[in-house]
Motif scaffolding. Structure first.
Motif, short mmCIF file in Angstrom:
data_model
loop_
_atom_site.label_atom_id
_atom_site.label_comp_id
_atom_site.label_asym_id
_atom_site.label_seq_id
_atom_site.Cartn_x
_atom_site.Cartn_y
_atom_site.Cartn_z
N VAL A 31 46.93 44.01 34.87
CA VAL A 31 46.86 43.86 36.46
C VAL A 31 45.15 43.74 36.92
O VAL A 31 44.38 44.03 36.34
CB VAL A 31 47.11 45.45 36.97
N ASP A 32 45.16 42.78 38.06
CA ASP A 32 43.67 42.36 38.48
C ASP A 32 42.89 41.88 37.39
O ASP A 32 41.71 41.58 37.57
CB ASP A 32 42.78 43.53 38.95
N GLY A 33 43.39 41.26 36.12
CA GLY A 33 42.46 40.73 35.16
C GLY A 33 42.30 39.55 35.01
O GLY A 33 41.68 39.02 33.96
N PHE A 34 42.47 38.80 35.95
CA PHE A 34 42.05 37.46 35.99
C PHE A 34 40.49 37.08 36.45
O PHE A 34 40.22 36.12 35.93
CB PHE A 34 42.93 36.67 37.29
N ILE A 35 39.82 37.83 36.62
CA ILE A 35 38.31 37.75 36.70
C ILE A 35 37.71 39.20 36.63
O ILE A 35 38.07 39.99 36.89
CB ILE A 35 37.86 37.26 38.17
N SER A 36 36.29 39.10 36.10
CA SER A 36 35.54 40.32 35.80
C SER A 36 34.34 40.13 36.12
O SER A 36 33.64 38.93 36.10
CB SER A 36 35.94 40.96 34.50
N VAL A 37 33.66 41.27 36.62
CA VAL A 37 32.03 41.23 36.36
C VAL A 37 31.70 41.69 34.82
O VAL A 37 32.15 43.01 34.48
CB VAL A 37 31.34 42.09 37.46
N ARG A 38 30.88 40.96 34.24
CA ARG A 38 30.50 41.55 32.80
C ARG A 38 29.13 41.85 32.71
O ARG A 38 28.38 41.15 33.09
CB ARG A 38 30.87 40.27 31.68
N GLY A 39 29.00 43.11 32.03
CA GLY A 39 27.50 43.37 31.49
C GLY A 39 27.51 43.31 30.09
O GLY A 39 28.20 43.99 29.45
N GLY A 40 26.75 42.32 29.60
CA GLY A 40 26.63 42.16 28.37
C GLY A 40 25.96 43.04 27.55
O GLY A 40 25.62 44.23 27.95
N GLY A 41 25.61 42.88 26.26
CA GLY A 41 24.98 43.94 25.44
C GLY A 41 23.48 44.40 25.88
O GLY A 41 23.12 45.70 25.70
N ASP A 42 23.00 43.54 26.69
CA ASP A 42 21.83 44.08 27.15
C ASP A 42 21.81 44.54 28.56
O ASP A 42 20.97 45.42 29.11
CB ASP A 42 20.85 42.67 27.49
N GLY A 43 23.26 44.77 29.12
CA GLY A 43 23.45 45.41 30.12
C GLY A 43 23.29 44.55 31.37
O GLY A 43 22.84 43.47 31.46
N GLY A 44 23.62 45.17 32.45
CA GLY A 44 23.68 44.62 33.80
C GLY A 44 24.12 45.41 35.01
O GLY A 44 24.72 46.59 34.60
N GLU A 45 23.80 44.94 36.46
CA GLU A 45 24.37 45.93 37.33
C GLU A 45 25.10 45.22 38.35
O GLU A 45 24.94 43.92 38.70
CB GLU A 45 23.19 46.39 37.93
N LEU A 46 25.84 45.67 39.28
CA LEU A 46 26.40 45.27 40.38
C LEU A 46 26.35 46.31 41.49
O LEU A 46 26.66 47.34 41.29
CB LEU A 46 28.03 45.14 40.16
N ILE A 47 25.84 45.82 42.55
CA ILE A 47 25.53 46.64 43.86
C ILE A 47 26.28 46.20 44.90
O ILE A 47 26.31 44.84 45.40
CB ILE A 47 24.03 46.97 44.10
N THR A 48 27.16 46.71 45.40
CA THR A 48 28.16 46.29 46.52
C THR A 48 27.33 46.39 47.85
O THR A 48 26.24 46.89 48.06
CB THR A 48 29.18 47.08 46.71
N LYS A 49 27.84 45.58 48.96
CA LYS A 49 27.20 45.73 50.39
C LYS A 49 27.61 47.07 50.77
O LYS A 49 28.62 47.29 50.25
CB LYS A 49 27.87 44.51 51.19
N PRO A 50 27.13 47.62 51.97
CA PRO A 50 27.56 48.80 52.45
C PRO A 50 29.09 48.69 52.73
O PRO A 50 29.44 47.60 53.52
CB PRO A 50 26.72 48.97 53.59
#
Length: 107
Positions: free
Chosen positions: A2-21
């Motif tokens: 479910v909902d698996g057609f796209i993702s935000v990926r944080g690799g081994g070094d890491g990553g961040e996602l910050i939404t708009k308000p």
């Protein structure tokens, strides 16, 4: 998945996602995610200006590990999402070795 057609990926070094308000209704934040070996996801709630909200800081988040379609996010502080309903917040996701497929607020 479910909902698996796209993702935000944080690799081994890491990553961040910050939404708009955004504003929400519901009492729980649930996420659809998968972590890889040694991976994890942490979540922080911030006010509209980007300042961490007391009780919802990243350090207080129970880190997410595994492969789940609808896993609730919790914070050790015991803070309740219901206190933030209809107030503008930003969600900060810190991902390391992980894929985030979707987020949802539920009752």
């Amino acid at each position: 998945r479910v909902d698996g057609f796209i993702s935000v990926r944080g690799g081994g070094d890491g990553g961040e996602l910050i939404t708009k308000p955004l504003t929400f209704t519901g009492r729980r934040l649930v996420v659809n995610f998968a972590t890889h070996e040694g991976g994890q996801i942490g979540v922080e709630l911030q006010d509209a200006g980007g300042k961490p909200i007391e009780g919802f800081q990243l350090a207080s988040c129970e880190k997410l590990k595994g492969d789940e379609i609808e896993q609730p996010v919790t914070w050790r502080s015991g803070a309740k999402l219901a206190d933030l309903v209809r107030k503008p917040v930003r969600l900060r996701f810190v991902l390391k070795g992980a894929d985030l497929f979707s987020i949802r607020f539920r009752n």
